[in-house]
Design a protein around this motif. Structure first.
Motif, PDB file in Angstrom:
ATOM      1  N   GLY A 215       0.807  -1.221   0.000  1.00  0.00           N
ATOM      2  CA  GLY A 215       0.000   0.000   0.000  1.00  0.00           C
ATOM      3  C   GLY A 215       0.830   1.256   0.000  1.00  0.00           C
ATOM      4  O   GLY A 215       0.518   2.200   0.731  1.00  0.00           O
ATOM      5  N   ALA A 216       1.879   1.282  -0.829  1.00  0.00           N
ATOM      6  CA  ALA A 216       2.815   2.412  -0.799  1.00  0.00           C
ATOM      7  C   ALA A 216       3.078   2.943  -2.203  1.00  0.00           C
ATOM      8  O   ALA A 216       3.084   2.186  -3.180  1.00  0.00           O
ATOM      9  CB  ALA A 216       4.135   1.980  -0.157  1.00  0.00           C
ATOM     10  N   ASN A 217       3.304   4.238  -2.291  1.00  0.00           N
ATOM     11  CA  ASN A 217       3.748   4.848  -3.540  1.00  0.00           C
ATOM     12  C   ASN A 217       4.641   6.030  -3.186  1.00  0.00           C
ATOM     13  O   ASN A 217       4.726   6.425  -2.014  1.00  0.00           O
ATOM     14  CB  ASN A 217       2.555   5.287  -4.403  1.00  0.00           C
ATOM     15  CG  ASN A 217       1.597   6.205  -3.669  1.00  0.00           C
ATOM     16  OD1 ASN A 217       1.865   7.392  -3.480  1.00  0.00           O
ATOM     17  ND2 ASN A 217       0.452   5.652  -3.241  1.00  0.00           N
ATOM     18  N   VAL A 236      12.878  -4.599  -5.789  1.00  0.00           N
ATOM     19  CA  VAL A 236      11.726  -3.920  -5.196  1.00  0.00           C
ATOM     20  C   VAL A 236      10.440  -4.660  -5.558  1.00  0.00           C
ATOM     21  O   VAL A 236      10.196  -4.969  -6.730  1.00  0.00           O
ATOM     22  CB  VAL A 236      11.611  -2.461  -5.677  1.00  0.00           C
ATOM     23  CG1 VAL A 236      10.419  -1.773  -5.002  1.00  0.00           C
ATOM     24  CG2 VAL A 236      12.893  -1.690  -5.392  1.00  0.00           C
ATOM     25  N   ALA A 237       9.623  -4.935  -4.548  1.00  0.00           N
ATOM     26  CA  ALA A 237       8.281  -5.475  -4.763  1.00  0.00           C
ATOM     27  C   ALA A 237       7.265  -4.494  -4.199  1.00  0.00           C
ATOM     28  O   ALA A 237       7.425  -4.007  -3.069  1.00  0.00           O
ATOM     29  CB  ALA A 237       8.121  -6.837  -4.092  1.00  0.00           C
ATOM     30  N   LEU A 238       6.244  -4.204  -4.978  1.00  0.00           N
ATOM     31  CA  LEU A 238       5.113  -3.411  -4.512  1.00  0.00           C
ATOM     32  C   LEU A 238       3.916  -4.349  -4.415  1.00  0.00           C
ATOM     33  O   LEU A 238       3.563  -5.022  -5.391  1.00  0.00           O
ATOM     34  CB  LEU A 238       4.819  -2.269  -5.476  1.00  0.00           C
ATOM     35  CG  LEU A 238       5.934  -1.235  -5.673  1.00  0.00           C
ATOM     36  CD1 LEU A 238       5.485  -0.163  -6.664  1.00  0.00           C
ATOM     37  CD2 LEU A 238       6.339  -0.597  -4.354  1.00  0.00           C
ATOM     38  N   ILE A 239       3.318  -4.422  -3.238  1.00  0.00           N
ATOM     39  CA  ILE A 239       2.160  -5.279  -3.002  1.00  0.00           C
ATOM     40  C   ILE A 239       0.973  -4.377  -2.694  1.00  0.00           C
ATOM     41  O   ILE A 239       1.082  -3.475  -1.852  1.00  0.00           O
ATOM     42  CB  ILE A 239       2.422  -6.259  -1.848  1.00  0.00           C
ATOM     43  CG1 ILE A 239       3.742  -7.016  -2.076  1.00  0.00           C
ATOM     44  CG2 ILE A 239       1.267  -7.239  -1.706  1.00  0.00           C
ATOM     45  CD1 ILE A 239       4.146  -7.917  -0.933  1.00  0.00           C
ATOM     46  N   GLN A 240      -0.135  -4.602  -3.379  1.00  0.00           N
ATOM     47  CA  GLN A 240      -1.239  -3.642  -3.340  1.00  0.00           C
ATOM     48  C   GLN A 240      -2.574  -4.354  -3.292  1.00  0.00           C
ATOM     49  O   GLN A 240      -2.819  -5.289  -4.049  1.00  0.00           O
ATOM     50  CB  GLN A 240      -1.179  -2.766  -4.599  1.00  0.00           C
ATOM     51  CG  GLN A 240      -2.304  -1.756  -4.738  1.00  0.00           C
ATOM     52  CD  GLN A 240      -2.129  -0.559  -3.833  1.00  0.00           C
ATOM     53  OE1 GLN A 240      -1.009  -0.103  -3.617  1.00  0.00           O
ATOM     54  NE2 GLN A 240      -3.210  -0.038  -3.304  1.00  0.00           N
ATOM     55  N   ILE A 243      -8.649  -3.080  -3.758  1.00  0.00           N
ATOM     56  CA  ILE A 243      -9.714  -2.164  -3.343  1.00  0.00           C
ATOM     57  C   ILE A 243      -9.208  -1.218  -2.248  1.00  0.00           C
ATOM     58  O   ILE A 243      -9.969  -0.776  -1.393  1.00  0.00           O
ATOM     59  CB  ILE A 243     -10.972  -2.924  -2.875  1.00  0.00           C
ATOM     60  CG1 ILE A 243     -10.651  -3.944  -1.777  1.00  0.00           C
ATOM     61  CG2 ILE A 243     -11.655  -3.606  -4.043  1.00  0.00           C
ATOM     62  CD1 ILE A 243     -11.893  -4.583  -1.172  1.00  0.00           C
ATOM     63  N   ASP A 244      -7.917  -0.929  -2.296  1.00  0.00           N
ATOM     64  CA  ASP A 244      -7.317   0.020  -1.352  1.00  0.00           C
ATOM     65  C   ASP A 244      -7.922   1.400  -1.593  1.00  0.00           C
ATOM     66  O   ASP A 244      -7.825   1.959  -2.684  1.00  0.00           O
ATOM     67  CB  ASP A 244      -5.802   0.047  -1.572  1.00  0.00           C
ATOM     68  CG  ASP A 244      -5.060   0.792  -0.469  1.00  0.00           C
ATOM     69  OD1 ASP A 244      -5.599   1.792   0.059  1.00  0.00           O
ATOM     70  OD2 ASP A 244      -3.929   0.387  -0.143  1.00  0.00           O
ATOM     71  N   GLY A 245      -8.555   1.956  -0.567  1.00  0.00           N
ATOM     72  CA  GLY A 245      -9.175   3.268  -0.695  1.00  0.00           C
ATOM     73  C   GLY A 245      -8.322   4.395  -0.163  1.00  0.00           C
ATOM     74  O   GLY A 245      -8.740   5.560  -0.190  1.00  0.00           O
ATOM     75  N   VAL A 246      -7.117   4.098   0.315  1.00  0.00           N
ATOM     76  CA  VAL A 246      -6.201   5.125   0.838  1.00  0.00           C
ATOM     77  C   VAL A 246      -5.046   5.343  -0.129  1.00  0.00           C
ATOM     78  O   VAL A 246      -4.802   6.466  -0.581  1.00  0.00           O
ATOM     79  CB  VAL A 246      -5.671   4.731   2.233  1.00  0.00           C
ATOM     80  CG1 VAL A 246      -4.675   5.773   2.742  1.00  0.00           C
ATOM     81  CG2 VAL A 246      -6.832   4.564   3.216  1.00  0.00           C
ATOM     82  N   ALA A 247      -4.293   4.277  -0.424  1.00  0.00           N
ATOM     83  CA  ALA A 247      -3.235   4.326  -1.442  1.00  0.00           C
ATOM     84  C   ALA A 247      -3.801   3.667  -2.691  1.00  0.00           C
ATOM     85  O   ALA A 247      -3.822   2.450  -2.820  1.00  0.00           O
ATOM     86  CB  ALA A 247      -1.987   3.599  -0.957  1.00  0.00           C
ATOM     87  N   LEU A 248      -4.293   4.479  -3.610  1.00  0.00           N
ATOM     88  CA  LEU A 248      -5.055   3.957  -4.744  1.00  0.00           C
ATOM     89  C   LEU A 248      -4.185   3.075  -5.637  1.00  0.00           C
ATOM     90  O   LEU A 248      -3.007   3.363  -5.860  1.00  0.00           O
ATOM     91  CB  LEU A 248      -5.638   5.115  -5.548  1.00  0.00           C
ATOM     92  CG  LEU A 248      -6.523   6.087  -4.754  1.00  0.00           C
ATOM     93  CD1 LEU A 248      -7.088   7.164  -5.664  1.00  0.00           C
ATOM     94  CD2 LEU A 248      -7.651   5.343  -4.040  1.00  0.00           C
TER      95      LEU A 248
END
Length: 376
Positions: A215-217, A236-240, A243-248
């Protein structure tokens, strides 16, 4: 382990001519061919075990001397932990804004079982919008050096539960939300003006090998533009959550595109919201996510921990099972994720092409499993 139905959703693309005639990429193809001959040839004869190498994890609490942060330290607990020949890399988990360390206990315990010493501090400082405010839970880049120093102490202190089992030369980062942005800033070796992620002077430590962030950008707070991340090959891995409503989710994709060098992986978890990583949804004090997660909480935490840990194992330990799961099989085995990977094998000599004579095999394997570096 949960039995997952096969499913293939990797987003694959390859400019064949551009890749084939690059000297650097020919070298990488050679190494990929070697990987297939030496490793992949064996996978057909035996099933790879992707489960945690250790059945149990323990934790204890301590104070980080350099900044007086209280921290929980999670570590694998085999019966011979203090008498065997173990060496567990350090993993620092950077908390989300206003989220207490205790809310990450389930996630951190699971990651530790994959063979890591996971450090989860509570770092307090004034809120950026009001420097005179009481200190709040907020990660920053200065924690990196403080934790590295403390782990060296823990490793040599005879009363420490992790004495003599810490690999102090290998560091990985985990992060949630604001903490993930801090981690991306560390990997990019850049202190963005006005971002409140870091303190000058700051230099990325040589021990840092990989990071996985949920949940990061990373955006410039002044221009609101996504910034290039000069990771210099640090994985680097981005895991998201989708339906994240904070970090789109679209911001996660934009950050992924700005990571300049592979290996990099984007893992989207179906049905997870911004707090899919924490023990409870919307922890007290944190900015809540108004979207309700549809993925069962325990499944979500296990999923995020598994992908985080195997990504770190693949890129910090050159672990065969981790590499296979992240860049080849995991997306087919896990029905709750969708994965995009850009991977470069370790460099080798062009002479290896003549030795193995299977450039085509390397090309087909990579096209099937992941996007090659340099492709469009």
């Amino acid at each position: 382990m949960i039995a997952y139905l096969p499913r293939l959703k990797l987003k694959l693309r390859l400019n064949y001519k551009r890749y084939l005639f690059s000297t650097k990429n020919l070298s990488s193809l050679c190494t990929m061919a070697a990987f297939i001959v030496v490793f992949d040839g064996k996978t057909s004869a035996a099933t790879i075990d992707y489960s945690p190498p250790f059945k149990e994890a323990s934790f204890y609490s301590t104070t980080i001397s350099a900044n007086n942060d209280l921290a929980d330290i999670y570590y694998p607990r085999p019966s011979d932990v203090n008498s065997g020949s173990y060496s567990f890399p350090i993993v620092l988990l950077l908390q989300g804004a206003l989220v207490d360390k205790s809310f990450y206990s389930d996630y951190a315990s699971l990651v530790a079982r994959y063979g890591f010493v996971v450090v989860v501090p509570n770092h307090f400082r004034p809120l950026p919008i009001n420097p005179n405010s009481p200190p709040s839970l907020l990660s920053e880049t200065s924690q990196i050096g403080a934790v590295l120093s403390q782990m060296a102490i823990e490793n040599t202190k005879t009363t420490s539960p992790i004495a003599s089992v810490v690999d102090t030369q290998r560091l990985g980062l985990l992060g949630h939300s604001f903490g993930g942005a801090v981690g991306l800033s560390v990997i990019g070796n850049k202190c963005l003006p006005g971002s409140y992620l870091c303190q000058e002077p700051f230099t990325r430590p040589k021990e840092l090998l990989a990071g996985a962030f949920f949940g990061a950008n990373l955006r410039n707070p002044i221009s609101n533009q996504f910034v290039p991340i000069a990771n210099d090959g640090i994985a680097v891995a981005l895991i998201q959550g989708d339906i994240d409503g904070v970090a789109l989710p679209e911001r996660d994709q934009s950050t992924f595109d700005k990571i300049q060098t592979p290996p990099k992986t984007l893992i989207t978890v179906t049905g997870a919201n911004h707090f899919g990583i924490t023990n409870v949804n919307n922890p007290a004090g944190a900015n809540p996510d108004l979207n309700t997660a549809t993925l069962e909480p325990a499944v979500g935490i296990e999923t995020i921990a598994r992908w985080s840990a195997l990504f770190l194992r693949a890129n910090m330990l050159k672990d065969r099972a981790g590499f296979d799961y992240i860049y080849s099989q995991g997306d087919q085995l896990d029905p709750n994720v969708s994965v995009t990977s850009v991977v470069v094998p370790e460099t080798s000599s062009i002479a290896g092409l003549a030795m193995f004579g299977i450039v085509g095999l390397g090309y087909r394997w990579t096209k099937r499993k992941a996007t090659l570096a340099g492709s469009k």
